[in-house]
Motif scaffolding. Sequence first.
Motif, PDB file in Angstrom:
ATOM      1  N   UNK A 152      14.667  64.859 -18.932  1.00 23.64           N
ATOM      2  CA  UNK A 152      13.800  66.047 -19.028  1.00 23.64           C
ATOM      3  C   UNK A 152      14.372  67.132 -18.134  1.00 23.64           C
ATOM      4  N   UNK A 153      13.892  68.342 -18.287  1.00 26.10           N
ATOM      5  CA  UNK A 153      14.410  69.453 -17.492  1.00 26.10           C
ATOM      6  C   UNK A 153      13.977  69.330 -16.047  1.00 26.10           C
ATOM      7  N   UNK A 154      12.695  69.029 -15.834  1.00 22.20           N
ATOM      8  CA  UNK A 154      12.149  68.879 -14.487  1.00 22.20           C
ATOM      9  C   UNK A 154      10.797  68.189 -14.578  1.00 22.20           C
ATOM     10  N   UNK A 155      10.301  67.752 -13.424  1.00 14.51           N
ATOM     11  CA  UNK A 155       8.947  67.199 -13.320  1.00 14.51           C
ATOM     12  C   UNK A 155       8.177  68.007 -12.288  1.00 14.51           C
ATOM     13  N   UNK A 156       6.971  68.435 -12.648  1.00 14.03           N
ATOM     14  CA  UNK A 156       6.098  69.153 -11.723  1.00 14.03           C
ATOM     15  C   UNK A 156       4.840  68.321 -11.521  1.00 14.03           C
ATOM     16  N   UNK A 157       4.520  68.019 -10.271  1.00 14.34           N
ATOM     17  CA  UNK A 157       3.294  67.272 -10.030  1.00 14.34           C
ATOM     18  C   UNK A 157       3.413  66.310  -8.873  1.00 14.34           C
ATOM     19  N   UNK A 158       2.483  65.406  -8.845  1.00 12.28           N
ATOM     20  CA  UNK A 158       2.399  64.426  -7.772  1.00 12.28           C
ATOM     21  C   UNK A 158       3.425  63.309  -7.958  1.00 12.28           C
ATOM     22  N   UNK A 159       3.984  62.853  -6.849  1.00  9.69           N
ATOM     23  CA  UNK A 159       4.732  61.602  -6.874  1.00  9.69           C
ATOM     24  C   UNK A 159       3.658  60.519  -6.841  1.00  9.69           C
ATOM     25  N   UNK A 160       3.356  59.945  -7.988  1.00  7.76           N
ATOM     26  CA  UNK A 160       2.208  59.052  -8.105  1.00  7.76           C
ATOM     27  C   UNK A 160       2.361  57.754  -7.315  1.00  7.76           C
ATOM     28  N   UNK A 161       3.593  57.301  -7.123  1.00  9.29           N
ATOM     29  CA  UNK A 161       3.792  56.116  -6.285  1.00  9.29           C
ATOM     30  C   UNK A 161       3.427  56.451  -4.843  1.00  9.29           C
ATOM     31  N   UNK A 162       3.897  57.594  -4.364  1.00  6.51           N
ATOM     32  CA  UNK A 162       3.594  58.019  -2.995  1.00  6.51           C
ATOM     33  C   UNK A 162       2.104  58.269  -2.803  1.00  6.51           C
ATOM     34  N   UNK A 163       1.478  58.888  -3.807  1.00  3.63           N
ATOM     35  CA  UNK A 163       0.038  59.169  -3.723  1.00  3.63           C
ATOM     36  C   UNK A 163      -0.758  57.871  -3.682  1.00  3.63           C
ATOM     37  N   UNK A 164      -0.362  56.915  -4.524  1.00  3.15           N
ATOM     38  CA  UNK A 164      -1.024  55.616  -4.525  1.00  3.15           C
ATOM     39  C   UNK A 164      -0.826  54.902  -3.199  1.00  3.15           C
ATOM     40  N   UNK A 165       0.385  55.043  -2.643  1.00  7.71           N
ATOM     41  CA  UNK A 165       0.680  54.401  -1.359  1.00  7.71           C
ATOM     42  C   UNK A 165      -0.175  54.991  -0.244  1.00  7.71           C
ATOM     43  N   UNK A 166      -0.366  56.313  -0.275  1.00  2.28           N
ATOM     44  CA  UNK A 166      -1.207  56.969   0.726  1.00  2.28           C
ATOM     45  C   UNK A 166      -2.637  56.448   0.652  1.00  2.28           C
ATOM     46  N   UNK A 167      -3.140  56.294  -0.567  1.00  9.72           N
ATOM     47  CA  UNK A 167      -4.496  55.779  -0.744  1.00  9.72           C
ATOM     48  C   UNK A 167      -4.598  54.332  -0.276  1.00  9.72           C
ATOM     49  N   UNK A 168      -3.603  53.519  -0.619  1.00 13.17           N
ATOM     50  CA  UNK A 168      -3.609  52.120  -0.221  1.00 13.17           C
ATOM     51  C   UNK A 168      -3.546  51.940   1.281  1.00 13.17           C
ATOM     52  N   UNK A 169      -2.715  52.736   1.948  1.00 11.88           N
ATOM     53  CA  UNK A 169      -2.584  52.654   3.398  1.00 11.88           C
ATOM     54  C   UNK A 169      -3.873  53.073   4.098  1.00 11.88           C
ATOM     55  N   UNK A 170      -4.431  54.220   3.677  1.00 12.68           N
ATOM     56  CA  UNK A 170      -5.657  54.727   4.312  1.00 12.68           C
ATOM     57  C   UNK A 170      -6.813  53.743   4.122  1.00 12.68           C
ATOM     58  N   UNK A 171      -6.923  53.204   2.909  1.00 13.16           N
ATOM     59  CA  UNK A 171      -7.995  52.244   2.631  1.00 13.16           C
ATOM     60  C   UNK A 171      -7.832  50.996   3.499  1.00 13.16           C
ATOM     61  N   UNK A 172      -6.605  50.492   3.566  1.00 14.25           N
ATOM     62  CA  UNK A 172      -6.350  49.281   4.362  1.00 14.25           C
ATOM     63  C   UNK A 172      -6.649  49.511   5.838  1.00 14.25           C
ATOM     64  N   UNK A 173      -6.287  50.674   6.351  1.00 14.50           N
ATOM     65  CA  UNK A 173      -6.564  50.991   7.755  1.00 14.50           C
ATOM     66  C   UNK A 173      -8.070  50.989   8.026  1.00 14.50           C
ATOM     67  N   UNK A 174      -8.825  51.569   7.106  1.00 16.89           N
ATOM     68  CA  UNK A 174     -10.277  51.613   7.276  1.00 16.89           C
ATOM     69  C   UNK A 174     -10.901  50.231   7.110  1.00 16.89           C
TER      70      UNK A 174
END
Length: 342
Positions: free
Chosen positions: A137-159
Amino acid sequence: MKKGKFIAGALLAATLLAVGAGCSAKKSDGASSDAKKTLYFVPIVDTGAYWNPMKKGAEDAAKKLGYTLVTKTSPSAEPSKKEKHIGFIKEATAKGVAGIAVAPIEKKAFVKPIKEAMSKDIPVITFDADLANKDDRTAYVGTDNVSAGKELGKKAAEEMKAKGITKGSIAIVCVDVAQPTMIDREKGLKEGFEEVYGADAKNFKFLATIQDNDQPSESKKQLEGYISANKDLVTVFSLGSEGPDVGVMGAIESQGKAGQILHYGFDYTDTWLKGVDDGRITAIVDQDAYQIGYQVIEDLVKASKGEKLDKTIPIDVKYVKAADLKAYGVEKSKIKTTETDK
């Protein structure tokens, strides 16, 4: 007199030919001049708290830049959804449009039609979800979904660790288990969770992911079954869209588990506000959907004019706790209004 009539007739014929040629003027590459000011925007859907502002952002950018935006999509439960969306790409390619923005439903099935468009010098930017190979493809615009999921997983686990939770079952709810965004978010989520818990992560069991095709009644029913069958269910992750959001909160309420089962979501929606006071939502990670829509059209226009883009143009996510959701929603509304008035 006859000569005068002949000249008049010839002039009329020439005029008609000129008008006809103007009405069907073509570029040397076969695309109509109107098509060269047209962009195709193909989201997975165009309704809901995530997709609607994204569409609005795309519309605002197209209007500002002087392009016609054609939005093509289909309902979540459409049986032949993948085939229809591939058809939209082929349609845009046949018309010779200036560019195509598409949220691919699958990583592999969309490669061929996208590459066919690019072979005809039509730039194709993916958004929300991406293909496996950046060169397809020419480019991708948006969230790095693996990184976003990782952020959610880390924050949830910490809590969870802070609350003294050391074991139990965990449920994940999404719209479609085959959708690239959901695959990437789940992957990142589990990586982030395991990173925080380390060796103790083995004390938790991730149940089979629930798919509801964006139908809240389906996710509610399935999660109710999980809660009944797994008395040790401690946390639920909903990975995006209104179906899982509503379904999960409904199941937690119906089973009397509000405030007991932690619930982490993806993307801001006013729906979350209904679950703040009684604890049916714990926290979310949020993408700036409006900015994704706006950015993808800006970059698509640049690419159509021959400007070279970075292969990945990331949009960051934010982690928002339940107590901050109301204020966060107000701020998002202000930002969206400001962008619309540009």
